[in-house]
Write a protein that holds these residues in place. Sequence first.
Motif, PDB file in Angstrom:
ATOM      1  N   ASP A 137       0.816  -1.214   0.000  1.00  0.00           N
ATOM      2  CA  ASP A 137       0.000   0.000   0.000  1.00  0.00           C
ATOM      3  C   ASP A 137       0.844   1.257   0.000  1.00  0.00           C
ATOM      4  OD1 ASP A 137       0.722  -0.891   2.717  1.00  0.00           O
ATOM      5  OD2 ASP A 137      -0.333   0.933   3.358  1.00  0.00           O
ATOM      6  N   ALA A 138       2.098   1.158   0.444  1.00  0.00           N
ATOM      7  CA  ALA A 138       2.960   2.332   0.576  1.00  0.00           C
ATOM      8  C   ALA A 138       3.825   2.584  -0.662  1.00  0.00           C
ATOM      9  CB  ALA A 138       3.859   2.181   1.803  1.00  0.00           C
ATOM     10  N   LEU A 139       3.654   1.767  -1.694  1.00  0.00           N
ATOM     11  CA  LEU A 139       4.451   1.928  -2.907  1.00  0.00           C
ATOM     12  C   LEU A 139       3.877   3.049  -3.764  1.00  0.00           C
ATOM     13  CD1 LEU A 139       4.978  -1.805  -3.882  1.00  0.00           C
ATOM     14  CD2 LEU A 139       6.693  -0.248  -2.939  1.00  0.00           C
ATOM     15  N   ALA A 140       4.716   4.018  -4.098  1.00  0.00           N
ATOM     16  CA  ALA A 140       4.274   5.124  -4.943  1.00  0.00           C
ATOM     17  C   ALA A 140       4.122   4.690  -6.395  1.00  0.00           C
ATOM     18  CB  ALA A 140       5.267   6.286  -4.835  1.00  0.00           C
ATOM     19  N   ASP A 141       4.970   3.766  -6.823  1.00  0.00           N
ATOM     20  CA  ASP A 141       4.967   3.274  -8.197  1.00  0.00           C
ATOM     21  C   ASP A 141       4.408   1.850  -8.219  1.00  0.00           C
ATOM     22  OD1 ASP A 141       5.392   2.486 -10.770  1.00  0.00           O
ATOM     23  OD2 ASP A 141       7.558   2.779 -10.757  1.00  0.00           O
ATOM     24  N   PRO A 142       3.267   1.617  -8.875  1.00  0.00           N
ATOM     25  CA  PRO A 142       2.684   0.266  -8.911  1.00  0.00           C
ATOM     26  C   PRO A 142       3.641  -0.785  -9.466  1.00  0.00           C
ATOM     27  CG  PRO A 142       1.130   1.897  -9.756  1.00  0.00           C
ATOM     28  CD  PRO A 142       2.443   2.601  -9.587  1.00  0.00           C
ATOM     29  N   GLU A 143       4.532  -0.391 -10.360  1.00  0.00           N
ATOM     30  CA  GLU A 143       5.473  -1.351 -10.938  1.00  0.00           C
ATOM     31  C   GLU A 143       6.511  -1.818  -9.921  1.00  0.00           C
ATOM     32  OE1 GLU A 143       7.243   0.060 -14.488  1.00  0.00           O
ATOM     33  OE2 GLU A 143       5.340   0.261 -15.575  1.00  0.00           O
ATOM     34  N   ALA A 144       6.665  -1.062  -8.837  1.00  0.00           N
ATOM     35  CA  ALA A 144       7.662  -1.417  -7.828  1.00  0.00           C
ATOM     36  C   ALA A 144       7.319  -2.742  -7.157  1.00  0.00           C
ATOM     37  CB  ALA A 144       7.777  -0.306  -6.786  1.00  0.00           C
ATOM     38  N   ALA A 145       6.043  -3.072  -7.072  1.00  0.00           N
ATOM     39  CA  ALA A 145       5.648  -4.351  -6.469  1.00  0.00           C
ATOM     40  C   ALA A 145       6.181  -5.515  -7.295  1.00  0.00           C
ATOM     41  CB  ALA A 145       4.130  -4.434  -6.341  1.00  0.00           C
ATOM     42  N   GLY A 146       6.118  -5.379  -8.613  1.00  0.00           N
ATOM     43  CA  GLY A 146       6.658  -6.415  -9.483  1.00  0.00           C
ATOM     44  C   GLY A 146       8.157  -6.559  -9.327  1.00  0.00           C
ATOM     45  N   GLU A 147       8.845  -5.446  -9.180  1.00  0.00           N
ATOM     46  CA  GLU A 147      10.293  -5.480  -8.991  1.00  0.00           C
ATOM     47  C   GLU A 147      10.644  -6.125  -7.653  1.00  0.00           C
ATOM     48  OE1 GLU A 147      11.430  -1.425  -9.348  1.00  0.00           O
ATOM     49  OE2 GLU A 147      10.940  -1.300 -11.492  1.00  0.00           O
ATOM     50  N   ALA A 148       9.872  -5.792  -6.621  1.00  0.00           N
ATOM     51  CA  ALA A 148      10.108  -6.386  -5.301  1.00  0.00           C
ATOM     52  C   ALA A 148       9.849  -7.890  -5.342  1.00  0.00           C
ATOM     53  CB  ALA A 148       9.217  -5.710  -4.262  1.00  0.00           C
ATOM     54  N   GLU A 149       8.808  -8.298  -6.043  1.00  0.00           N
ATOM     55  CA  GLU A 149       8.503  -9.728  -6.153  1.00  0.00           C
ATOM     56  C   GLU A 149       9.625 -10.464  -6.889  1.00  0.00           C
ATOM     57  OE1 GLU A 149       5.239 -12.625  -8.297  1.00  0.00           O
ATOM     58  OE2 GLU A 149       4.518 -10.803  -7.299  1.00  0.00           O
ATOM     59  N   GLU A 150      10.151  -9.851  -7.946  1.00  0.00           N
ATOM     60  CA  GLU A 150      11.232 -10.508  -8.683  1.00  0.00           C
ATOM     61  C   GLU A 150      12.477 -10.649  -7.808  1.00  0.00           C
ATOM     62  OE1 GLU A 150      13.450 -12.581 -11.005  1.00  0.00           O
ATOM     63  OE2 GLU A 150      11.327 -12.213 -11.386  1.00  0.00           O
ATOM     64  N   ALA A 151      12.735  -9.672  -6.942  1.00  0.00           N
ATOM     65  CA  ALA A 151      13.872  -9.763  -6.030  1.00  0.00           C
ATOM     66  C   ALA A 151      13.698 -10.938  -5.068  1.00  0.00           C
ATOM     67  CB  ALA A 151      14.030  -8.454  -5.254  1.00  0.00           C
ATOM     68  N   VAL A 152      12.460 -11.153  -4.605  1.00  0.00           N
ATOM     69  CA  VAL A 152      12.188 -12.282  -3.719  1.00  0.00           C
ATOM     70  C   VAL A 152      12.367 -13.596  -4.479  1.00  0.00           C
ATOM     71  CG1 VAL A 152      10.413 -13.460  -2.364  1.00  0.00           C
ATOM     72  CG2 VAL A 152      10.652 -10.979  -2.206  1.00  0.00           C
ATOM     73  N   ARG A 153      11.877 -13.653  -5.702  1.00  0.00           N
ATOM     74  CA  ARG A 153      12.031 -14.876  -6.495  1.00  0.00           C
ATOM     75  C   ARG A 153      13.505 -15.178  -6.757  1.00  0.00           C
ATOM     76  NH1 ARG A 153       7.418 -17.051  -7.557  1.00  0.00           N
ATOM     77  NH2 ARG A 153       5.523 -15.800  -7.768  1.00  0.00           N
ATOM     78  N   ALA A 154      14.301 -14.138  -6.951  1.00  0.00           N
ATOM     79  CA  ALA A 154      15.736 -14.340  -7.131  1.00  0.00           C
ATOM     80  C   ALA A 154      16.355 -14.939  -5.877  1.00  0.00           C
ATOM     81  CB  ALA A 154      16.410 -13.013  -7.485  1.00  0.00           C
ATOM     82  N   LEU A 155      15.904 -14.481  -4.716  1.00  0.00           N
ATOM     83  CA  LEU A 155      16.375 -15.033  -3.451  1.00  0.00           C
ATOM     84  C   LEU A 155      15.995 -16.509  -3.345  1.00  0.00           C
ATOM     85  CD1 LEU A 155      17.430 -14.925  -0.505  1.00  0.00           C
ATOM     86  CD2 LEU A 155      15.156 -14.097   0.152  1.00  0.00           C
TER      87      LEU A 155
END
Length: 200
Positions: A137-155
Amino acid sequence: MTGERGRPRHRKHRTIGTIGHRGHGKTTLAVAAGKAAAKAYRQDAGAVERIVEAAGSTRPALAPYSTHSAYTTADCHYTHFDTEARHVGDLLGHASLDGVVLVVSALGAVPPQARDHLRLARGAGVRRLAVFLNKCDALADPEAAGEAEEAVRALLRDQGLDDERVPIVRGSALRALAGDVFWEASVIELMETLDARLHA
């Protein structure tokens, strides 16, 4: 007898825990889950009491650094353990968990502690995992959620896990706890994901 969503009431008892770095929302999610379950599903007071009783054998060893709650979903009775980040290893060592929820904030990089907690969970024999990508909810850019998810998948890939098979739910535990219907749905989505993975 069927539940209010039309499913048979043949619920399994499952024990889960939240893992993740301090400040990423583990405790908020644990409380929000109980509240959302009470709102979304018909609660059976007797069943919840049995969950608390079942947790009793584990609770003494966990009491110094852990709390637990109990709630019912469509398919499962849950005992949900929550602990401070620095005691995740103790939780995994003392509680026989059917699954864990890795809580990661969508704000910023994935912390090293998430890697450590995944390693500890796998070492403890926990094979069922879901990720709650919190604070969306605190993300200013909706695309940032996708980037954060990809970082988790990389982990997850880095830890030898099949990232495509690990569900990642985007949500906001804090907003769900406050009663925001949109974000409550994200917690219910997590619960239904856990039901599907743990009911068998």
